[in-house]
Design a protein around this motif. Structure first.
Motif, PDB file in Angstrom:
ATOM      1  N   ARG A 140       9.002   1.158  -0.685  1.00 55.46           N
ATOM      2  CA  ARG A 140       9.568   0.639  -1.942  1.00 55.46           C
ATOM      3  C   ARG A 140       8.857   1.260  -3.142  1.00 55.46           C
ATOM      4  O   ARG A 140       9.478   1.597  -4.149  1.00 55.46           O
ATOM      5  CB  ARG A 140       9.422  -0.886  -1.946  1.00 55.46           C
ATOM      6  N   MET A 141       7.537   1.433  -3.039  1.00 51.94           N
ATOM      7  CA  MET A 141       6.768   2.028  -4.126  1.00 51.94           C
ATOM      8  C   MET A 141       7.162   3.490  -4.336  1.00 51.94           C
ATOM      9  O   MET A 141       7.291   3.952  -5.474  1.00 51.94           O
ATOM     10  CB  MET A 141       5.270   1.927  -3.819  1.00 51.94           C
ATOM     11  N   ALA A 142       7.343   4.214  -3.251  1.00 50.04           N
ATOM     12  CA  ALA A 142       7.747   5.614  -3.365  1.00 50.04           C
ATOM     13  C   ALA A 142       9.102   5.737  -4.045  1.00 50.04           C
ATOM     14  O   ALA A 142       9.331   6.638  -4.858  1.00 50.04           O
ATOM     15  CB  ALA A 142       7.777   6.262  -1.987  1.00 50.04           C
ATOM     16  N   ALA A 143      10.014   4.832  -3.730  1.00 54.04           N
ATOM     17  CA  ALA A 143      11.332   4.855  -4.355  1.00 54.04           C
ATOM     18  C   ALA A 143      11.248   4.474  -5.836  1.00 54.04           C
ATOM     19  O   ALA A 143      11.960   5.041  -6.671  1.00 54.04           O
ATOM     20  CB  ALA A 143      12.275   3.911  -3.615  1.00 54.04           C
ATOM     21  N   HIS A 144      10.382   3.522  -6.154  1.00 54.53           N
ATOM     22  CA  HIS A 144      10.209   3.105  -7.548  1.00 54.53           C
ATOM     23  C   HIS A 144       9.547   4.202  -8.371  1.00 54.53           C
ATOM     24  O   HIS A 144       9.903   4.450  -9.524  1.00 54.53           O
ATOM     25  CB  HIS A 144       9.376   1.820  -7.598  1.00 54.53           C
ATOM     26  N   ASP A 145       8.537   4.860  -7.796  1.00 53.26           N
ATOM     27  CA  ASP A 145       7.877   6.046  -8.371  1.00 53.26           C
ATOM     28  C   ASP A 145       7.265   5.800  -9.747  1.00 53.26           C
ATOM     29  O   ASP A 145       7.329   6.654 -10.622  1.00 53.26           O
ATOM     30  CB  ASP A 145       8.865   7.206  -8.442  1.00 53.26           C
ATOM     31  N   ARG A 146       6.633   4.646  -9.903  1.00 50.13           N
ATOM     32  CA  ARG A 146       5.875   4.409 -11.131  1.00 50.13           C
ATOM     33  C   ARG A 146       4.825   3.338 -10.869  1.00 50.13           C
ATOM     34  O   ARG A 146       5.177   2.200 -10.578  1.00 50.13           O
ATOM     35  CB  ARG A 146       6.779   3.967 -12.285  1.00 50.13           C
ATOM     36  N   GLY A 147       3.563   3.718 -10.953  1.00 52.44           N
ATOM     37  CA  GLY A 147       2.493   2.750 -10.773  1.00 52.44           C
ATOM     38  C   GLY A 147       1.382   3.284  -9.900  1.00 52.44           C
ATOM     39  O   GLY A 147       1.288   4.490  -9.626  1.00 52.44           O
ATOM     40  N   VAL A 148       0.521   2.363  -9.448  1.00 58.42           N
ATOM     41  CA  VAL A 148      -0.646   2.722  -8.648  1.00 58.42           C
ATOM     42  C   VAL A 148      -0.751   1.765  -7.473  1.00 58.42           C
ATOM     43  O   VAL A 148      -0.568   0.548  -7.634  1.00 58.42           O
ATOM     44  CB  VAL A 148      -1.942   2.664  -9.470  1.00 58.42           C
ATOM     45  N   ALA A 149      -1.043   2.290  -6.302  1.00 61.75           N
ATOM     46  CA  ALA A 149      -1.262   1.488  -5.100  1.00 61.75           C
ATOM     47  C   ALA A 149      -2.708   1.643  -4.644  1.00 61.75           C
ATOM     48  O   ALA A 149      -3.321   2.687  -4.840  1.00 61.75           O
ATOM     49  CB  ALA A 149      -0.314   1.911  -3.989  1.00 61.75           C
ATOM     50  N   LEU A 150      -3.243   0.590  -4.036  1.00 65.78           N
ATOM     51  CA  LEU A 150      -4.574   0.614  -3.432  1.00 65.78           C
ATOM     52  C   LEU A 150      -4.442   0.254  -1.965  1.00 65.78           C
ATOM     53  O   LEU A 150      -3.973  -0.840  -1.629  1.00 65.78           O
ATOM     54  CB  LEU A 150      -5.500  -0.379  -4.133  1.00 65.78           C
ATOM     55  N   ILE A 151      -4.832   1.189  -1.093  1.00 66.15           N
ATOM     56  CA  ILE A 151      -4.771   0.926   0.345  1.00 66.15           C
ATOM     57  C   ILE A 151      -6.003   1.561   0.989  1.00 66.15           C
ATOM     58  O   ILE A 151      -6.765   2.284   0.343  1.00 66.15           O
ATOM     59  CB  ILE A 151      -3.489   1.487   0.993  1.00 66.15           C
ATOM     60  N   PHE A 152      -6.193   1.294   2.272  1.00 62.63           N
ATOM     61  CA  PHE A 152      -7.224   1.997   3.007  1.00 62.63           C
ATOM     62  C   PHE A 152      -6.790   3.453   3.216  1.00 62.63           C
ATOM     63  O   PHE A 152      -5.607   3.749   3.360  1.00 62.63           O
ATOM     64  CB  PHE A 152      -7.492   1.331   4.360  1.00 62.63           C
ATOM     65  N   ALA A 153      -7.765   4.343   3.265  1.00 65.89           N
ATOM     66  CA  ALA A 153      -7.475   5.776   3.346  1.00 65.89           C
ATOM     67  C   ALA A 153      -7.200   6.197   4.791  1.00 65.89           C
ATOM     68  O   ALA A 153      -7.903   7.039   5.360  1.00 65.89           O
ATOM     69  CB  ALA A 153      -8.637   6.569   2.762  1.00 65.89           C
ATOM     70  N   ARG A 154      -6.163   5.624   5.372  1.00 64.99           N
ATOM     71  CA  ARG A 154      -5.762   5.975   6.739  1.00 64.99           C
ATOM     72  C   ARG A 154      -4.799   7.164   6.663  1.00 64.99           C
ATOM     73  O   ARG A 154      -3.584   7.020   6.824  1.00 64.99           O
ATOM     74  CB  ARG A 154      -5.080   4.793   7.413  1.00 64.99           C
ATOM     75  N   THR A 155      -5.338   8.326   6.382  1.00 63.72           N
ATOM     76  CA  THR A 155      -4.510   9.480   6.054  1.00 63.72           C
ATOM     77  C   THR A 155      -3.688  10.003   7.231  1.00 63.72           C
ATOM     78  O   THR A 155      -2.768  10.801   7.033  1.00 63.72           O
ATOM     79  CB  THR A 155      -5.389  10.620   5.518  1.00 63.72           C
ATOM     80  N   GLU A 156      -4.032   9.563   8.443  1.00 63.83           N
ATOM     81  CA  GLU A 156      -3.328  10.078   9.616  1.00 63.83           C
ATOM     82  C   GLU A 156      -2.112   9.237   9.993  1.00 63.83           C
ATOM     83  O   GLU A 156      -1.334   9.636  10.868  1.00 63.83           O
ATOM     84  CB  GLU A 156      -4.291  10.137  10.811  1.00 63.83           C
ATOM     85  N   THR A 157      -1.925   8.094   9.342  1.00 65.80           N
ATOM     86  CA  THR A 157      -0.873   7.173   9.762  1.00 65.80           C
ATOM     87  C   THR A 157       0.503   7.636   9.312  1.00 65.80           C
ATOM     88  O   THR A 157       0.651   8.409   8.361  1.00 65.80           O
ATOM     89  CB  THR A 157      -1.137   5.765   9.213  1.00 65.80           C
ATOM     90  N   ASP A 158       1.524   7.123   9.970  1.00 62.38           N
ATOM     91  CA  ASP A 158       2.901   7.479   9.625  1.00 62.38           C
ATOM     92  C   ASP A 158       3.261   7.054   8.193  1.00 62.38           C
ATOM     93  O   ASP A 158       3.856   7.853   7.461  1.00 62.38           O
ATOM     94  CB  ASP A 158       3.862   6.835  10.630  1.00 62.38           C
ATOM     95  N   PRO A 159       2.927   5.823   7.743  1.00 61.17           N
ATOM     96  CA  PRO A 159       3.246   5.469   6.354  1.00 61.17           C
ATOM     97  C   PRO A 159       2.593   6.402   5.345  1.00 61.17           C
ATOM     98  O   PRO A 159       3.205   6.728   4.317  1.00 61.17           O
ATOM     99  CB  PRO A 159       2.717   4.040   6.220  1.00 61.17           C
ATOM    100  N   PHE A 160       1.354   6.828   5.627  1.00 55.90           N
ATOM    101  CA  PHE A 160       0.672   7.725   4.688  1.00 55.90           C
ATOM    102  C   PHE A 160       1.406   9.065   4.608  1.00 55.90           C
ATOM    103  O   PHE A 160       1.592   9.619   3.519  1.00 55.90           O
ATOM    104  CB  PHE A 160      -0.776   7.943   5.127  1.00 55.90           C
ATOM    105  N   HIS A 161       1.825   9.570   5.739  1.00 54.94           N
ATOM    106  CA  HIS A 161       2.537  10.848   5.734  1.00 54.94           C
ATOM    107  C   HIS A 161       3.905  10.715   5.064  1.00 54.94           C
ATOM    108  O   HIS A 161       4.330  11.620   4.335  1.00 54.94           O
ATOM    109  CB  HIS A 161       2.694  11.372   7.166  1.00 54.94           C
ATOM    110  N   ARG A 162       4.586   9.629   5.285  1.00 56.91           N
ATOM    111  CA  ARG A 162       5.941   9.480   4.760  1.00 56.91           C
ATOM    112  C   ARG A 162       5.970   9.120   3.280  1.00 56.91           C
ATOM    113  O   ARG A 162       6.787   9.661   2.519  1.00 56.91           O
ATOM    114  CB  ARG A 162       6.687   8.405   5.562  1.00 56.91           C
ATOM    115  N   PHE A 163       5.094   8.207   2.864  1.00 55.60           N
ATOM    116  CA  PHE A 163       5.230   7.635   1.538  1.00 55.60           C
ATOM    117  C   PHE A 163       4.057   7.918   0.603  1.00 55.60           C
ATOM    118  O   PHE A 163       4.039   7.455  -0.535  1.00 55.60           O
ATOM    119  CB  PHE A 163       5.435   6.122   1.648  1.00 55.60           C
ATOM    120  N   VAL A 164       3.079   8.673   1.087  1.00 53.54           N
ATOM    121  CA  VAL A 164       1.971   9.076   0.215  1.00 53.54           C
ATOM    122  C   VAL A 164       1.975  10.598   0.086  1.00 53.54           C
ATOM    123  O   VAL A 164       2.256  11.136  -0.974  1.00 53.54           O
ATOM    124  CB  VAL A 164       0.628   8.551   0.737  1.00 53.54           C
ATOM    125  N   TRP A 165       1.677  11.293   1.182  1.00 56.75           N
ATOM    126  CA  TRP A 165       1.647  12.752   1.103  1.00 56.75           C
ATOM    127  C   TRP A 165       2.964  13.310   0.583  1.00 56.75           C
ATOM    128  O   TRP A 165       2.979  14.257  -0.209  1.00 56.75           O
ATOM    129  CB  TRP A 165       1.355  13.362   2.472  1.00 56.75           C
TER     130      TRP A 165
END
Length: 248
Positions: A89-114
């Motif tokens: 939802r945040m990626a679609a909104h595309d405005r703001g800042v998120a705070l999460i754990f730096a699990r860079t290998e996970t599927d959500p990180f690859h899809r909606f962060v990287w």
């Protein structure tokens, strides 16, 4: 957030903790402009010790189905299913800042962060979160954290934030790239006059020549800028509205 329901941030705290509800350090929000600079927190808690945005959605509201608006502060529940939905939802909104754990290998990180974010700030060390009464937990969160910017404005805010960590830009806006690739105004005018081999050029001709130049696209007052550079550079007015370049 309440991790009995969300399996969120607090689930990474010590099992001996007396509470399952934890809140982000207020200094993080302050460094990003303060709670009032965020319009919405879609993952807030009714027992929050301080505001994190101008408007808050709590668990009973279900921030996944309500409308998102403005600049969003997102510290989502950390179960893999919910973090995927909120980051999507945040990626679609595309405005703001998120705070999460730096699990860079996970599927959500690859899809909606990287693949969607504009910048990352990997925090030095591990955060200590806060209880509902505002007190700071003795134990840290148990994993490294990352702040994620969505949108160019928040990328720039995150890059300049006084937070100890390593910033990684992920996207560049067109104006930044054009500024890096196009010459300065003086260089552009030098190149134009070089092609005229010492001839005088009228302002009207200069305006026509630069009307579609990359330097003009991000500056609605480009005509004023062009005249300013003529007056301060290696150029000479030989008559009203008529200019030539002075030889080096």
């Amino acid at each position: 957030m309440n991790v009995n329901l969300f399996a969120g941030m607090g689930s990474h705290q010590s099992a001996r903790s007396e509470t399952n509800t934890w809140f982000s350090p207020p200094a993080i929000l302050d460094a990003l402009g303060g709670a009032d600079s965020f319009d919405l927190d879609p993952c807030s808690h009714v027992d929050r010790p301080w505001p994190t945005a101008r408007e808050h959605y709590v668990q009973e509201d279900n921030g996944l189905i309500l409308p998102w608006f403005g600049r969003v502060w997102l510290n989502p529940p950390y179960s893999i299913a919910l973090i995927t939905k909120f980051l999507g939802r945040m990626a679609a909104h595309d405005r703001g800042v998120a705070l999460i754990f730096a699990r860079t290998e996970t599927d959500p990180f690859h899809r909606f962060v990287w693949g969607a974010a504009s910048g990352l700030l990997f925090l030095r060390g591990r955060l200590n979160f806060h209880r509902p009464d505002g007190s700071r937990a003795e134990a840290n969160g148990g994993a490294p954290s990352v702040l994620i910017a969505y949108g160019m404005e928040d990328r720039d805010i995150l890059a300049a934030a006084p937070i100890d960590g390593a910033f990684v830009p992920l996207r560049f806006n067109v104006s930044m790239l054009m500024s890096a690739l196009t010459p300065t105004w003086r260089e552009a005018l030098d190149g134009f006059f070089a092609g005229r081999r010492g001839e005088a050029v009228s302002l009207a001709e200069l305006y026509r020549a630069f009307a579609d130049h990359p330097k003009t696209r991000a500056n609605q007052h480009w005509r004023d800028k062009l005249r300013q550079v003529l007056q301060r550079g290696r150029f000479e007015r030989v008559d009203k509205g008529l200019w030539k370049r002075v030889p080096a």
